[in-house]
Design a protein around this motif. Structure first.
Motif, PDB file in Angstrom:
ATOM      1  N   VAL A 186       0.833  -1.209   0.000  1.00  0.00           N
ATOM      2  CA  VAL A 186       0.000   0.000   0.000  1.00  0.00           C
ATOM      3  C   VAL A 186       0.865   1.255   0.000  1.00  0.00           C
ATOM      4  O   VAL A 186       0.596   2.213  -0.737  1.00  0.00           O
ATOM      5  CB  VAL A 186      -0.939  -0.001   1.224  1.00  0.00           C
ATOM      6  CG1 VAL A 186      -1.714   1.305   1.298  1.00  0.00           C
ATOM      7  CG2 VAL A 186      -1.903  -1.177   1.170  1.00  0.00           C
ATOM      8  N   ARG A 187       1.919   1.262   0.788  1.00  0.00           N
ATOM      9  CA  ARG A 187       2.797   2.435   0.871  1.00  0.00           C
ATOM     10  C   ARG A 187       3.436   2.734  -0.477  1.00  0.00           C
ATOM     11  O   ARG A 187       3.482   3.895  -0.916  1.00  0.00           O
ATOM     12  CB  ARG A 187       3.871   2.204   1.932  1.00  0.00           C
ATOM     13  CG  ARG A 187       4.828   3.386   2.082  1.00  0.00           C
ATOM     14  CD  ARG A 187       5.845   3.141   3.187  1.00  0.00           C
ATOM     15  NE  ARG A 187       5.195   3.013   4.483  1.00  0.00           N
ATOM     16  CZ  ARG A 187       5.850   2.774   5.618  1.00  0.00           C
ATOM     17  NH1 ARG A 187       7.176   2.604   5.602  1.00  0.00           N
ATOM     18  NH2 ARG A 187       5.198   2.695   6.753  1.00  0.00           N
ATOM     19  N   THR A 188       3.921   1.687  -1.162  1.00  0.00           N
ATOM     20  CA  THR A 188       4.553   1.888  -2.464  1.00  0.00           C
ATOM     21  C   THR A 188       3.543   2.375  -3.489  1.00  0.00           C
ATOM     22  O   THR A 188       3.836   3.273  -4.293  1.00  0.00           O
ATOM     23  CB  THR A 188       5.205   0.577  -2.950  1.00  0.00           C
ATOM     24  OG1 THR A 188       6.193   0.172  -2.007  1.00  0.00           O
ATOM     25  CG2 THR A 188       5.858   0.760  -4.311  1.00  0.00           C
ATOM     26  N   LYS A 189       2.352   1.789  -3.472  1.00  0.00           N
ATOM     27  CA  LYS A 189       1.321   2.224  -4.420  1.00  0.00           C
ATOM     28  C   LYS A 189       0.975   3.688  -4.216  1.00  0.00           C
ATOM     29  O   LYS A 189       0.843   4.452  -5.178  1.00  0.00           O
ATOM     30  CB  LYS A 189       0.069   1.350  -4.272  1.00  0.00           C
ATOM     31  CG  LYS A 189       0.186  -0.012  -4.926  1.00  0.00           C
ATOM     32  CD  LYS A 189      -1.155  -0.731  -5.018  1.00  0.00           C
ATOM     33  CE  LYS A 189      -1.604  -1.263  -3.686  1.00  0.00           C
ATOM     34  NZ  LYS A 189      -2.794  -2.140  -3.814  1.00  0.00           N
ATOM     35  N   GLU A 190       0.809   4.098  -2.964  1.00  0.00           N
ATOM     36  CA  GLU A 190       0.460   5.488  -2.682  1.00  0.00           C
ATOM     37  C   GLU A 190       1.557   6.442  -3.138  1.00  0.00           C
ATOM     38  O   GLU A 190       1.288   7.509  -3.690  1.00  0.00           O
ATOM     39  CB  GLU A 190       0.184   5.662  -1.188  1.00  0.00           C
ATOM     40  CG  GLU A 190      -1.112   4.986  -0.732  1.00  0.00           C
ATOM     41  CD  GLU A 190      -1.330   5.116   0.759  1.00  0.00           C
ATOM     42  OE1 GLU A 190      -0.381   5.540   1.465  1.00  0.00           O
ATOM     43  OE2 GLU A 190      -2.444   4.786   1.225  1.00  0.00           O
ATOM     44  N   ARG A 191       2.815   6.031  -2.920  1.00  0.00           N
ATOM     45  CA  ARG A 191       3.936   6.898  -3.317  1.00  0.00           C
ATOM     46  C   ARG A 191       4.008   7.043  -4.834  1.00  0.00           C
ATOM     47  O   ARG A 191       4.158   8.147  -5.364  1.00  0.00           O
ATOM     48  CB  ARG A 191       5.252   6.317  -2.790  1.00  0.00           C
ATOM     49  CG  ARG A 191       6.486   7.194  -3.075  1.00  0.00           C
ATOM     50  CD  ARG A 191       7.711   6.662  -2.360  1.00  0.00           C
ATOM     51  NE  ARG A 191       8.195   5.424  -2.975  1.00  0.00           N
ATOM     52  CZ  ARG A 191       9.051   5.398  -4.002  1.00  0.00           C
ATOM     53  NH1 ARG A 191       9.485   6.529  -4.545  1.00  0.00           N
ATOM     54  NH2 ARG A 191       9.461   4.253  -4.488  1.00  0.00           N
ATOM     55  N   ILE A 192       3.861   5.929  -5.544  1.00  0.00           N
ATOM     56  CA  ILE A 192       3.951   5.971  -7.003  1.00  0.00           C
ATOM     57  C   ILE A 192       2.766   6.722  -7.607  1.00  0.00           C
ATOM     58  O   ILE A 192       2.924   7.507  -8.547  1.00  0.00           O
ATOM     59  CB  ILE A 192       4.040   4.536  -7.562  1.00  0.00           C
ATOM     60  CG1 ILE A 192       5.387   3.915  -7.179  1.00  0.00           C
ATOM     61  CG2 ILE A 192       3.850   4.524  -9.078  1.00  0.00           C
ATOM     62  CD1 ILE A 192       5.531   2.460  -7.551  1.00  0.00           C
ATOM     63  N   LYS A 193       1.579   6.515  -7.045  1.00  0.00           N
ATOM     64  CA  LYS A 193       0.411   7.235  -7.554  1.00  0.00           C
ATOM     65  C   LYS A 193       0.539   8.736  -7.344  1.00  0.00           C
ATOM     66  O   LYS A 193       0.111   9.529  -8.191  1.00  0.00           O
ATOM     67  CB  LYS A 193      -0.859   6.709  -6.877  1.00  0.00           C
ATOM     68  CG  LYS A 193      -1.303   5.339  -7.355  1.00  0.00           C
ATOM     69  CD  LYS A 193      -2.573   4.897  -6.641  1.00  0.00           C
ATOM     70  CE  LYS A 193      -3.047   3.538  -7.112  1.00  0.00           C
ATOM     71  NZ  LYS A 193      -4.265   3.092  -6.416  1.00  0.00           N
ATOM     72  N   LYS A 194       1.127   9.125  -6.226  1.00  0.00           N
ATOM     73  CA  LYS A 194       1.323  10.558  -5.972  1.00  0.00           C
ATOM     74  C   LYS A 194       2.312  11.151  -6.972  1.00  0.00           C
ATOM     75  O   LYS A 194       2.099  12.246  -7.504  1.00  0.00           O
ATOM     76  CB  LYS A 194       1.821  10.783  -4.546  1.00  0.00           C
ATOM     77  CG  LYS A 194       1.954  12.269  -4.173  1.00  0.00           C
ATOM     78  CD  LYS A 194       2.396  12.458  -2.753  1.00  0.00           C
ATOM     79  CE  LYS A 194       2.367  13.940  -2.369  1.00  0.00           C
ATOM     80  NZ  LYS A 194       3.136  14.788  -3.307  1.00  0.00           N
ATOM     81  N   ILE A 195       3.395  10.432  -7.231  1.00  0.00           N
ATOM     82  CA  ILE A 195       4.379  10.905  -8.208  1.00  0.00           C
ATOM     83  C   ILE A 195       3.732  11.027  -9.580  1.00  0.00           C
ATOM     84  O   ILE A 195       3.920  12.015 -10.296  1.00  0.00           O
ATOM     85  CB  ILE A 195       5.592   9.948  -8.258  1.00  0.00           C
ATOM     86  CG1 ILE A 195       6.388  10.041  -6.955  1.00  0.00           C
ATOM     87  CG2 ILE A 195       6.487  10.259  -9.453  1.00  0.00           C
ATOM     88  CD1 ILE A 195       7.484   9.010  -6.821  1.00  0.00           C
ATOM     89  N   ALA A 196       2.928  10.006  -9.950  1.00  0.00           N
ATOM     90  CA  ALA A 196       2.252  10.034 -11.245  1.00  0.00           C
ATOM     91  C   ALA A 196       1.308  11.226 -11.347  1.00  0.00           C
ATOM     92  O   ALA A 196       1.258  11.911 -12.376  1.00  0.00           O
ATOM     93  CB  ALA A 196       1.485   8.725 -11.457  1.00  0.00           C
ATOM     94  N   LYS A 197       0.572  11.477 -10.272  1.00  0.00           N
ATOM     95  CA  LYS A 197      -0.365  12.599 -10.277  1.00  0.00           C
ATOM     96  C   LYS A 197       0.373  13.923 -10.373  1.00  0.00           C
ATOM     97  O   LYS A 197      -0.019  14.815 -11.142  1.00  0.00           O
ATOM     98  CB  LYS A 197      -1.212  12.563  -9.011  1.00  0.00           C
ATOM     99  CG  LYS A 197      -2.255  13.666  -8.938  1.00  0.00           C
ATOM    100  CD  LYS A 197      -3.088  13.551  -7.664  1.00  0.00           C
ATOM    101  CE  LYS A 197      -4.123  14.670  -7.586  1.00  0.00           C
ATOM    102  NZ  LYS A 197      -4.931  14.587  -6.334  1.00  0.00           N
TER     103      LYS A 197
END
Length: 332
Positions: free
Chosen positions: A30-41
């Motif tokens: 979950v932590r990695t997904k949230e970090r990558i999604k934030k970078i993508a956004k």
């Protein structure tokens, strides 16, 4: 245009990790997904849905299936509110919504078949429940994940969202009967025999064990005739509990036209629709929160994409309902 490679370079992970994170894969924390999604956004990334569909056996589309709709039928406010709730959750997941409709079951079946075979749709929400449903069988054969709105007729591991309609029928009946000290309330429903109607009727009988029930045919003109005949023969009726707002509105119109008293017959129904607003004073409606039903249907539909720690074992979600305040018709 920002690519997955750009996001991978920025986040310091492999392209495969970025792809899985953006697809909400349970293999990524979950932590990695949230970090990558934030970078993508932050980078302004927009997913290429067409490319995703070419590389996946499942499209980024959810099929919403309606029961057959008669030509020229009035807009179903309840179904529209469900769609709003469904779509709000799909947009957040970067999924698209497509609907299967038709004037008969054969047309609906063929629309769903096309979604499955040509569109690679593997997730569906059914806005109806019927026994021995060939569409449900088709979806099972194609390993589709399905959520039904409404308690299924056959509960064999079916995923579904619903209200507690038996309890809602009891609470609504008790509210109206006790507030107006009713002696001869009538429960009105249809002959269609939908499970939600049966359950609301059961709740009514908890409050009024010997209370009368009037089941109406599907045809509008026949409904009016049945209601007129009933009220002419049962002048004692002093209140109405109806299985939905439309039935309640029609029943009260006929009651007030053919009962010699009760010019403003107290009535309570369900769905908090336009019919309830047209009902005016002494017409009350239970809000079954269709947008919440739609939102919860999507959450249950995608439960399998959560990590093992986040997944729920529940096969159903019961959404609360909101009773009106008989003083001002606000929910309580």
């Amino acid at each position: 245009m920002v690519t997955i490679q750009d996001i991978a370079n920025k986040s310091g992970v492999a392209i495969s990790t970025v792809s899985r994170a953006l697809a909400d894969s349970p293999k990524i924390s979950v932590r990695t997904k949230e970090r990558i999604k934030k970078i993508a956004k932050d980078m302004g990334y927009t997913p290429n849905f067409a490319a995703r569909n070419l590389t996946q056996s499942e499209s980024n589309t959810v099929g919403v299936v309606f029961q057959p709709q008669a030509s020229g039928s009035a807009e179903n406010d309840f179904a529209m509110q469900l769609l709003f709730g469904i779509n709000s959750q799909l947009v957040a997941r970067q999924y698209l919504l497509t609907t299967a409709t038709g004037s008969n079951w054969s047309e609906v079946y063929n629309a769903v078949k096309m979604m499955v075979e040509a569109g690679q749709v593997r997730r569906f929400i059914l806005l109806y429940t019927v026994e021995n449903d060939p569409i449900s069988e088709l979806l099972r054969e194609n390993n589709a994940r399905v959520v039904v709105t409404g308690e299924p007729e056959q509960a064999n591991d079916v995923l579904y969202v619903d209200n507690d309609n038996r309890r809602a029928g009891e609470d609504a009946s008790n509210l109206l009967v006790s507030h107006f000290n009713l002696k001869a309330p009538l429960f009105v429903r249809t002959l269609a025999d939908w499970r939600y109607e049966r359950n609301r009727e059961l709740g009514f009988h908890v409050v009024v064990p010997d209370g009368h029930v009037l089941s109406l045919p599907v045809d509008f003109q026949e409904q009016k005739q049945v209601l007129q005949h009933y009220f002419e023969q049962h002048q004692e009726v002093d209140g109405l509990i109806a299985s939905d707002d439309k039935i309640g509105y029609l029943a009260r119109q006929q009651a007030q036209a053919h009962l010699k008293r009760h010019s403003k017959l107290p009535t309570i129904a369900f769905n908090r629709s336009e019919y309830a607003r047209l009902g005016g004073k002494y017409f009350y409606s239970v809000d079954v929160l269709p947008r919440s039903l739609g939102s919860e249907a999507v959450r249950l539909l995608f439960n399998d994409q959560r990590s093992l720690l986040e997944q729920t074992k529940a096969t159903s979600v019961i959404v609360p309902y909101c009773l009106p305040d008989l003083g001002d018709d606000e929910c309580r």
